[in-house]
Design an enzyme around this catalytic site. Structure first.
Site, PDB file in Angstrom:
ATOM      1  N   LYS A  67      -2.215  -0.813  -2.446  1.00  0.00           N
ATOM      2  CA  LYS A  67      -2.858  -1.256  -1.197  1.00  0.00           C
ATOM      3  C   LYS A  67      -2.866  -0.174  -0.098  1.00  0.00           C
ATOM      4  O   LYS A  67      -3.860  -0.004   0.603  1.00  0.00           O
ATOM      5  CB  LYS A  67      -2.200  -2.529  -0.664  1.00  0.00           C
ATOM      6  CG  LYS A  67      -2.487  -3.756  -1.528  1.00  0.00           C
ATOM      7  CD  LYS A  67      -1.852  -5.006  -0.923  1.00  0.00           C
ATOM      8  CE  LYS A  67      -2.089  -6.215  -1.817  1.00  0.00           C
ATOM      9  NZ  LYS A  67      -1.606  -7.457  -1.208  1.00  0.00           N
ATOM     10  N   ASP A 103      -5.163 -10.879   3.362  1.00  0.00           N
ATOM     11  CA  ASP A 103      -3.895 -11.577   3.105  1.00  0.00           C
ATOM     12  C   ASP A 103      -3.499 -12.487   4.275  1.00  0.00           C
ATOM     13  O   ASP A 103      -3.074 -13.630   4.072  1.00  0.00           O
ATOM     14  CB  ASP A 103      -2.769 -10.568   2.822  1.00  0.00           C
ATOM     15  CG  ASP A 103      -2.900  -9.943   1.438  1.00  0.00           C
ATOM     16  OD1 ASP A 103      -3.477 -10.583   0.535  1.00  0.00           O
ATOM     17  OD2 ASP A 103      -2.429  -8.801   1.260  1.00  0.00           O
TER      18      ASP A 103
END
Ligand code: ATR
Length: 281
Positions: A67, A103
């Protein structure tokens, strides 16, 4: 032309993203679309991302451990990914590949769905953990207007770094040994650590000091009801499990790639639970 999307991680075998996105592809009758898994080791990740379009992919999800590398490798980002310096969703835009981070959106959308009467502005939120998930959730909670964020992490310096990096305006760092002191008057308790997962230890924090109106949630979803959630429920507190965050974080990506905003339904939840070998009552 086939519209291909993939999830990139290392390892990637256990990712449930293909199950979720291919379910929606079928459900909404999206033609010529496919969602694949790509196992890419760290040394090959940047080249894979660079060549994504060449391979025929219109987008991707990025998972552990890529990420942060994805953020650094991409030229364009949305505001959330820019703040978090981490990317979990890649979208083809007119200016090129853009990194986004859904997220925090998934976390909030899950609370809205499963605890619709909960209001972020009603009091402090307590965050256990200071890793990547904690960052996304801290930023999202601040954007939602939480008046104070109390961050409790085993490694104190990491909690300090989280608050400093995100320039959180209303953060208070609480020592791990003093965690119980963070609970008084709290409106939300979130576990963002791996504690509670099968094989890991448990969150041992006593919950007595939480007000009876507090909501308790966990990002761990295997098991679906962690010991933290079980103890909270036994105390009569409202609880929300972590599976919905996984499902909801997938929504903005699917919409960006295929132009349809998909719904998180009981059918999807049951499908993912069945894949995990869990039948919900
Ligand atoms: P993620 O990106 O999924 O959030 P991470 O960045 O590895 O994962 O963060 C893991 C979090 O779980 C951290 O807050 C970590 O605490 P430290 O910063 O002290 O390492 C926490 N964690 C993991 N195992 C733990 C344990 N046994 N006890 C307490 N905290 C733990």
């Amino acid at each position: 032309m086939i519209r291909k999307v993939c999830v990139i991680g290392w390892p990637i075998t256990h990712s449930r993203s293909p199950l979720i996105h291919n379910f929606w592809i079928r459900k909404y009758g999206v033609e010529n679309a496919v969602y694949e898994r790509l196992a890419v080791p760290p040394e090959d990740f940047v080249a894979t991302l660079r060549d994504l379009s060449t391979w025929g992919f219109i987008g991707a999800n990025i998972t552990v451990p890529h990420k942060e590398t994805a953020f650094a490798a991409l030229q364009f980002h949305d505001d959330v990914a820019a703040r978090l310096k981490a990317v979990n969703t890649v979208v083809t835009t007119p200016r090129g590949l853009e990194g986004r981070n859904t997220d925090g959106y998934g976390f909030i959308a899950n609370l809205r769905e499963r605890a619709p009467s909960w209001r972020s502005s009603r009091g402090p939120a307590v965050l256990i953990g200071a890793g990547g998930a904690a960052r996304a959730i801290a930023a999202a909670l601040e954007s939602e207007g939480v008046p104070e964020l109390r961050i409790v992490n085993r490694t104190h310096a990491r909690a300090e770094a989280l608050a400093a990096d995100l320039r959180l305006r209303h953060a208070r760092i609480v020592d791990w040994q003093e965690a119980h002191t963070a609970l008084s008057g709290a409106n939300l308790l979130v576990n963002t650590t791996t504690l509670g997962m099968k094989g890991a230890g448990e969150v041992e924090l006593p919950l007595e000091a939480l007000p009876s109106t507090a909501l308790v949630t966990d990002i761990v979803y295997t098991p679906l009801e962690t010991s933290l959630l079980r103890r909270a429920r036994a105390r009569g507190l409202a609880t929300v499990d972590g599976l919905g965050m996984l499902l909801h974080q997938a929504v903005p990506g699917f919409e960006a790639w295929f132009g349809i905003r998909p719904q998180v339904t009981a059918e999807l939840r049951a499908l993912v639970l069945a894949d995990m070998g869990i039948v919900e009552n």
